[in-house]
Design a protein around this motif. Structure first.
Motif, PDB file in Angstrom:
ATOM      1  N   ARG A 199       0.828  -1.204   0.000  1.00 51.65           N
ATOM      2  CA  ARG A 199       0.000   0.000   0.000  1.00 51.65           C
ATOM      3  C   ARG A 199       0.864   1.256   0.000  1.00 51.65           C
ATOM      4  O   ARG A 199       0.613   2.210  -0.740  1.00 51.65           O
ATOM      5  CB  ARG A 199      -0.940  -0.008   1.208  1.00 51.65           C
ATOM      6  N   ALA A 200       1.896   1.250   0.821  1.00 50.05           N
ATOM      7  CA  ALA A 200       2.800   2.402   0.873  1.00 50.05           C
ATOM      8  C   ALA A 200       3.569   2.551  -0.433  1.00 50.05           C
ATOM      9  O   ALA A 200       3.775   3.666  -0.934  1.00 50.05           O
ATOM     10  CB  ALA A 200       3.765   2.256   2.045  1.00 50.05           C
ATOM     11  N   LEU A 201       3.978   1.433  -1.008  1.00 54.44           N
ATOM     12  CA  LEU A 201       4.746   1.469  -2.247  1.00 54.44           C
ATOM     13  C   LEU A 201       3.926   2.085  -3.378  1.00 54.44           C
ATOM     14  O   LEU A 201       4.412   2.944  -4.126  1.00 54.44           O
ATOM     15  CB  LEU A 201       5.167   0.047  -2.613  1.00 54.44           C
ATOM     16  N   LEU A 202       2.666   1.685  -3.485  1.00 55.82           N
ATOM     17  CA  LEU A 202       1.819   2.165  -4.576  1.00 55.82           C
ATOM     18  C   LEU A 202       1.314   3.579  -4.347  1.00 55.82           C
ATOM     19  O   LEU A 202       1.055   4.305  -5.305  1.00 55.82           O
ATOM     20  CB  LEU A 202       0.633   1.218  -4.787  1.00 55.82           C
ATOM     21  N   ASN A 203       1.156   3.986  -3.109  1.00 57.38           N
ATOM     22  CA  ASN A 203       0.618   5.319  -2.835  1.00 57.38           C
ATOM     23  C   ASN A 203       1.710   6.374  -2.675  1.00 57.38           C
ATOM     24  O   ASN A 203       1.635   7.450  -3.263  1.00 57.38           O
ATOM     25  CB  ASN A 203      -0.249   5.299  -1.582  1.00 57.38           C
ATOM     26  N   ASP A 204       2.731   6.062  -1.889  1.00 55.54           N
ATOM     27  CA  ASP A 204       3.699   7.078  -1.480  1.00 55.54           C
ATOM     28  C   ASP A 204       4.789   7.336  -2.505  1.00 55.54           C
ATOM     29  O   ASP A 204       5.503   8.342  -2.397  1.00 55.54           O
ATOM     30  CB  ASP A 204       4.345   6.684  -0.151  1.00 55.54           C
ATOM     31  N   TRP A 205       4.939   6.430  -3.481  1.00 52.81           N
ATOM     32  CA  TRP A 205       6.036   6.590  -4.437  1.00 52.81           C
ATOM     33  C   TRP A 205       5.531   6.833  -5.850  1.00 52.81           C
ATOM     34  O   TRP A 205       6.165   6.479  -6.834  1.00 52.81           O
ATOM     35  CB  TRP A 205       6.954   5.371  -4.376  1.00 52.81           C
ATOM     36  N   GLN A 206       4.353   7.490  -5.958  1.00 54.95           N
ATOM     37  CA  GLN A 206       3.875   7.925  -7.267  1.00 54.95           C
ATOM     38  C   GLN A 206       4.636   9.158  -7.738  1.00 54.95           C
ATOM     39  O   GLN A 206       4.599   9.505  -8.919  1.00 54.95           O
ATOM     40  CB  GLN A 206       2.377   8.233  -7.209  1.00 54.95           C
ATOM     41  N   ARG A 207       5.313   9.813  -6.820  1.00 54.32           N
ATOM     42  CA  ARG A 207       6.119  10.996  -7.141  1.00 54.32           C
ATOM     43  C   ARG A 207       7.471  10.864  -6.453  1.00 54.32           C
ATOM     44  O   ARG A 207       7.642  10.073  -5.539  1.00 54.32           O
ATOM     45  CB  ARG A 207       5.450  12.279  -6.641  1.00 54.32           C
ATOM     46  N   ASP A 208       8.401  11.689  -6.912  1.00 53.98           N
ATOM     47  CA  ASP A 208       9.697  11.840  -6.230  1.00 53.98           C
ATOM     48  C   ASP A 208      10.466  10.533  -6.120  1.00 53.98           C
ATOM     49  O   ASP A 208      11.157  10.283  -5.124  1.00 53.98           O
ATOM     50  CB  ASP A 208       9.500  12.455  -4.839  1.00 53.98           C
ATOM     51  N   PHE A 209      10.359   9.677  -7.157  1.00 51.27           N
ATOM     52  CA  PHE A 209      11.157   8.459  -7.169  1.00 51.27           C
ATOM     53  C   PHE A 209      12.628   8.851  -7.183  1.00 51.27           C
ATOM     54  O   PHE A 209      13.034   9.741  -7.923  1.00 51.27           O
ATOM     55  CB  PHE A 209      10.806   7.624  -8.406  1.00 51.27           C
ATOM     56  N   PRO A 210      13.449   8.218  -6.348  1.00 46.07           N
ATOM     57  CA  PRO A 210      14.859   8.637  -6.227  1.00 46.07           C
ATOM     58  C   PRO A 210      15.624   8.540  -7.538  1.00 46.07           C
ATOM     59  O   PRO A 210      15.474   7.567  -8.292  1.00 46.07           O
ATOM     60  CB  PRO A 210      15.424   7.650  -5.194  1.00 46.07           C
ATOM     61  N   ILE A 211      16.399   9.539  -7.814  1.00 47.89           N
ATOM     62  CA  ILE A 211      17.261   9.543  -8.996  1.00 47.89           C
ATOM     63  C   ILE A 211      18.677   9.311  -8.494  1.00 47.89           C
ATOM     64  O   ILE A 211      19.474  10.238  -8.294  1.00 47.89           O
ATOM     65  CB  ILE A 211      17.135  10.864  -9.780  1.00 47.89           C
ATOM     66  N   GLU A 258      21.811   5.822  -8.014  1.00 48.61           N
ATOM     67  CA  GLU A 258      22.274   4.581  -8.643  1.00 48.61           C
ATOM     68  C   GLU A 258      21.389   3.384  -8.298  1.00 48.61           C
ATOM     69  O   GLU A 258      21.053   2.585  -9.173  1.00 48.61           O
ATOM     70  CB  GLU A 258      23.716   4.300  -8.227  1.00 48.61           C
ATOM     71  N   ARG A 259      21.002   3.256  -7.023  1.00 45.24           N
ATOM     72  CA  ARG A 259      20.181   2.116  -6.594  1.00 45.24           C
ATOM     73  C   ARG A 259      18.913   2.652  -5.915  1.00 45.24           C
ATOM     74  O   ARG A 259      18.774   2.615  -4.689  1.00 45.24           O
ATOM     75  CB  ARG A 259      20.974   1.213  -5.649  1.00 45.24           C
ATOM     76  N   PRO A 260      17.964   3.137  -6.691  1.00 45.67           N
ATOM     77  CA  PRO A 260      16.792   3.793  -6.105  1.00 45.67           C
ATOM     78  C   PRO A 260      15.896   2.852  -5.299  1.00 45.67           C
ATOM     79  O   PRO A 260      15.264   3.273  -4.330  1.00 45.67           O
ATOM     80  CB  PRO A 260      16.053   4.341  -7.324  1.00 45.67           C
ATOM     81  N   PHE A 261      15.844   1.576  -5.692  1.00 46.95           N
ATOM     82  CA  PHE A 261      14.978   0.659  -4.955  1.00 46.95           C
ATOM     83  C   PHE A 261      15.521   0.393  -3.551  1.00 46.95           C
ATOM     84  O   PHE A 261      14.768   0.044  -2.642  1.00 46.95           O
ATOM     85  CB  PHE A 261      14.802  -0.643  -5.728  1.00 46.95           C
ATOM     86  N   GLY A 262      16.818   0.568  -3.388  1.00 45.73           N
ATOM     87  CA  GLY A 262      17.398   0.472  -2.053  1.00 45.73           C
ATOM     88  C   GLY A 262      16.918   1.611  -1.161  1.00 45.73           C
ATOM     89  O   GLY A 262      16.694   1.421   0.041  1.00 45.73           O
ATOM     90  N   VAL A 263      16.755   2.790  -1.748  1.00 42.86           N
ATOM     91  CA  VAL A 263      16.225   3.927  -0.985  1.00 42.86           C
ATOM     92  C   VAL A 263      14.792   3.630  -0.544  1.00 42.86           C
ATOM     93  O   VAL A 263      14.421   3.869   0.618  1.00 42.86           O
ATOM     94  CB  VAL A 263      16.272   5.211  -1.841  1.00 42.86           C
ATOM     95  N   LEU A 264      13.972   3.108  -1.469  1.00 46.18           N
ATOM     96  CA  LEU A 264      12.598   2.749  -1.112  1.00 46.18           C
ATOM     97  C   LEU A 264      12.592   1.693  -0.014  1.00 46.18           C
ATOM     98  O   LEU A 264      11.781   1.753   0.922  1.00 46.18           O
ATOM     99  CB  LEU A 264      11.854   2.215  -2.336  1.00 46.18           C
ATOM    100  N   ALA A 265      13.506   0.721  -0.118  1.00 48.81           N
ATOM    101  CA  ALA A 265      13.561  -0.351   0.874  1.00 48.81           C
ATOM    102  C   ALA A 265      13.847   0.196   2.270  1.00 48.81           C
ATOM    103  O   ALA A 265      13.253  -0.265   3.252  1.00 48.81           O
ATOM    104  CB  ALA A 265      14.627  -1.367   0.472  1.00 48.81           C
TER     105      ALA A 265
END
Length: 329
Positions: free
Chosen positions: A10-22, A24-31
């Motif tokens: 739920r957080a992944l789909l709602n909170d990361w519709q904007r401002d996705f990290p730019i 080298e390893r952006p999914f690590g930031v989300l994690a």
């Protein structure tokens, strides 16, 4: 959020519709934010794409900056709806196509690298369908962010600053087109994207930061399919107001709760008088109509003739076309 019960999803789909990290390893930031692992974040996103709840992880673009676009409509006879929708969807520049409750029932957005490309697409659709195509060009946006809060109210104010097109450089169009198709779901997505473009990853990330700061990239993040997530009662509300009145009404309507898009477009004399457009997304028709009643009571909109064109089917939803592709024969 229908079918999404896990709090991390739920957080992944709602909170990361904007401002996705730019980075080298952006999914690590989300994690780190979500309290899980990089591989888990990637796996969860892949699962939601496969389930049809996420279109892609990528960008939306400010209209008529790096590319051209228009909203269009045709009145397809009931027995030809599927046929005409297929003609419309065959155009690679058509990135959204919906069936709506009105005589003008097939609505779509046509995009392309320039206005000539869009005009040619509309002409092909008219010729192949034998139907008139309404070309409803954008006059001014009030809210075109295209983000969609899955938790209800979205406190983010509509973007009021115009894009800064003077930052554009050769090669930017290819980057934006790749982001429209979507970032690869791997640990180093920008490096993978850069490889496909034959460019350096650090340089590509730097250009994405510039384009985002200049608001040419309007949003970078998870692009959800709201209908697949339970928001199925969606109405395009069109308002018959003169240009001068829209100057006052547009910003107010754009900021109203439940309104997810708001813009002014050109009318078609004698056929389509509506200039102000807004989208309302809701989980039920009752909720959507309640939002519309509230909006119609705003002082700037009181007494304004309007129509609610509810969507009944989505034929196509993809990223915009900003780079030249092979023309359909």
């Amino acid at each position: 959020m229908q079918g999404v019960n896990d709090p991390i999803d739920r957080a992944l789909l709602n909170d990361w519709q904007r401002d996705f990290p730019i980075t080298e390893r952006p999914f690590g930031v989300l994690a780190e934010h979500l309290g899980t692992s990089e591989t888990n974040v990637i796996a969860r996103l892949r699962a939601r794409v496969e389930a049809g709840q996420v279109t892609r992880l990528g960008a939306t673009c400010a209209p008529n900056t790096i590319s051209a676009s228009t909203l269009a409509a045709v009145a397809a006879p009931e027995g030809r709806i599927e046929e005409v929708a297929a003609i419309i969807g065959a155009e690679p520049g058509v990135n959204h196509s919906y069936l709506r409750e009105h005589d003008w029932n097939l609505w779509f957005v046509a995009t392309g690298p320039d206005r000539d490309h869009v005009d040619a697409a509309l002409a092909r659709i008219a010729e192949r369908s034998g139907l008139r195509v309404l070309d409803l060009r954008l006059v001014r946006p009030f809210n075109l962010d295209l983000g969609f809060s899955l938790r209800g109210e979205d406190p983010r104010a509509p973007q009021s600053q115009a894009p800064e097109t003077d930052v554009l450089q050769p090669g930017d169009r290819a980057i934006v087109q790749a982001l429209m198709r979507g970032l690869p779901l791997d640990a180093r997505p920008y490096a993978t994207l850069a490889t496909t473009l034959g460019r350096d990853a650090t340089e590509v990330m730097a250009r994405i930061r510039v384009l985002s700061a200049a608001r040419i990239i309007a949003r970078l993040g998870v692009i959800v399919r709201h209908r697949a997530l339970g928001w199925r009662s969606n109405a395009m509300v069109v308002w018959d107001l003169p240009h001068e009145a829209i100057t006052r009404a547009g910003p107010v309507l754009a900021a109203h709760p439940g309104v997810t898009l708001c813009y002014e477009r050109t009318p078609v004399e004698g056929v389509w008088p509506y200039r102000l457009y807004s989208m309302i997304h809701a989980q039920s028709r009752k909720d959507a109509l309640a939002r519309l009643t509230e909006a119609a009571a705003l002082p700037e909109l009181q007494g304004a003739p309007h129509l609610a064109l509810f969507s009944s089917h989505c034929f196509k939803q993809t990223g915009a076309l900003v780079a030249q592709e092979r023309t359909i024969a």
